[in-house]
Write an enzyme that holds these catalytic residues in place. Structure first.
Site, PDB file in Angstrom:
ATOM      1  N   ASP A 148      -1.227  -9.874  -1.799  1.00 29.42           N
ATOM      2  CA  ASP A 148      -1.202  -9.527  -0.378  1.00 29.42           C
ATOM      3  C   ASP A 148      -1.360  -8.022  -0.156  1.00 29.42           C
ATOM      4  O   ASP A 148      -2.017  -7.593   0.792  1.00 29.42           O
ATOM      5  CB  ASP A 148       0.105 -10.013   0.253  1.00 29.42           C
ATOM      6  CG  ASP A 148       0.090 -11.517   0.506  1.00 29.42           C
ATOM      7  OD1 ASP A 148      -0.984 -12.140   0.382  1.00 29.42           O
ATOM      8  OD2 ASP A 148       1.157 -12.067   0.842  1.00 29.42           O
ATOM      9  N   GLY A 149      -0.746  -7.207  -1.027  1.00 27.25           N
ATOM     10  CA  GLY A 149      -0.875  -5.764  -0.891  1.00 27.25           C
ATOM     11  C   GLY A 149      -2.310  -5.305  -1.044  1.00 27.25           C
ATOM     12  O   GLY A 149      -2.787  -4.448  -0.292  1.00 27.25           O
TER      13      GLY A 149
ATOM     14  N   ASN B   7      -0.316  -5.918   9.317  1.00 30.64           N
ATOM     15  CA  ASN B   7       1.040  -6.366   9.022  1.00 30.64           C
ATOM     16  C   ASN B   7       2.062  -5.780   9.995  1.00 30.64           C
ATOM     17  O   ASN B   7       2.702  -6.510  10.731  1.00 30.64           O
ATOM     18  CB  ASN B   7       1.425  -5.978   7.588  1.00 30.64           C
ATOM     19  CG  ASN B   7       1.740  -7.177   6.721  1.00 30.64           C
ATOM     20  OD1 ASN B   7       1.173  -8.247   6.909  1.00 30.64           O
ATOM     21  ND2 ASN B   7       2.639  -7.008   5.783  1.00 30.64           N
TER      22      ASN B   7
END
Length: 268
Positions: free
Chosen positions: A53-54, A125
């Site tokens: 995800d990063g 995010n």
């Protein structure tokens, strides 16, 4: 089929010997199926983030939140990922899914944060404002034209629906369905007393709202502003204005792999 007119692939990842080796058969398979692997993200209409995800968040940010392409997330390790539908160890399944139209396009909301009415940043995010000093930060919170509260504490997080499972969740914020056009505000260690009183819980704002965070100039004028997984140190921050962007991030997902399937796999 999702990929009918999208044949140019750009792979975004952090190179290392192990990952390079794992990518070789995937790249070869893509070429065998008439996909073109390009060296520059500007030439791509599918951007493939390989890692987790990063890495996906970085790929979106480094390529400028492209509105004219699809983003695909591939896990490089056997771990759950909310942005990564595919695993690098199942590359045959991924190409077969794209060729046989077993994937769908989903659209994730994005927020935009404007600092001091000057610079605007997009976030997939969250955007967070935190003190860099060993002291609390004071922030006047405005919803549209209403002064809602004066916050004192370590900082505030403004999260998108997909970002609600990240930093926001660690503060006991709600997990929000990304089909809702909204954003969420959560507190970091608020101080409540006779002078400072906050809601004491996360709250969710409609995408039609504008949130303004006015930082009290009392020596804590250099807070850290977090944009997704990057930190920005901006001098003399007086105001951060946040709203839902008109932009969205288009990603590829497997038809049988909803957002809530991934939440369940990740947390339950």
């Amino acid at each position: 089929m999702v990929a009918d007119q999208r044949r140019n692939l750009y792979f975004y990842y952090h190179p290392n010997q192990e990952l390079d080796k794992k990518l070789e058969p995937l790249i070869r398979l893509a070429r065998d199926n008439d996909f073109h692997v390009v060296e520059d993200a500007k030439d791509a209409n599918i951007i493939v983030a390989v890692g987790g995800d990063g890495t996906f968040l970085q790929a979106v940010r480094k390529t400028g939140f492209r509105q004219d392409c699809l983003y695909v997330g591939i896990r490089s390790h056997n771990e759950a990922g909310l942005y990564c539908d595919f695993s690098i160890d199942d590359h045959d399944e991924m190409v077969e899914s794209m060729q046989n139209a077993e994937v769908e396009v989903r659209r994730f909301p994005v927020i935009e944060a404007t600092v001091n009415n000057e610079s605007t940043y997009l976030c997939l995010n969250e955007c967070s404002v935190r003190s860099t000093l060993i002291k609390s930060i004071d922030i006047d919170v405005h919803i549209d034209d209403l002064h809602f509260e004066t916050f004192r504490g370590d900082g505030l997080i403004v999260a998108t629906p997909t970002g609600s499972t990240g930093y926001n969740k660690s503060t006991k914020g709600a997990v929000v369905d990304p089909k809702l056009p909204c954003f969420q505000v959560s507190e970091l260690a608020s101080l409540n007393n006779n002078r400072f009183r906050t809601l004491g819980s996360s709250f969710i704002l409609s995408g039609e709202r504008t949130l303004k965070l006015q930082v009290t100039q009392d020596g804590n004028d250099y807070p850290v502003i977090g944009m997704d997984n990057e930190a920005y140190s901006i001098r003399n921050i007086k105001e951060v204005s946040v709203k839902l962007s008109d932009n969205v991030i288009k990603t590829v997902k497997l038809k049988n792999n909803t957002y809530w399937d991934r939440v369940k796999r990740t947390f339950l």
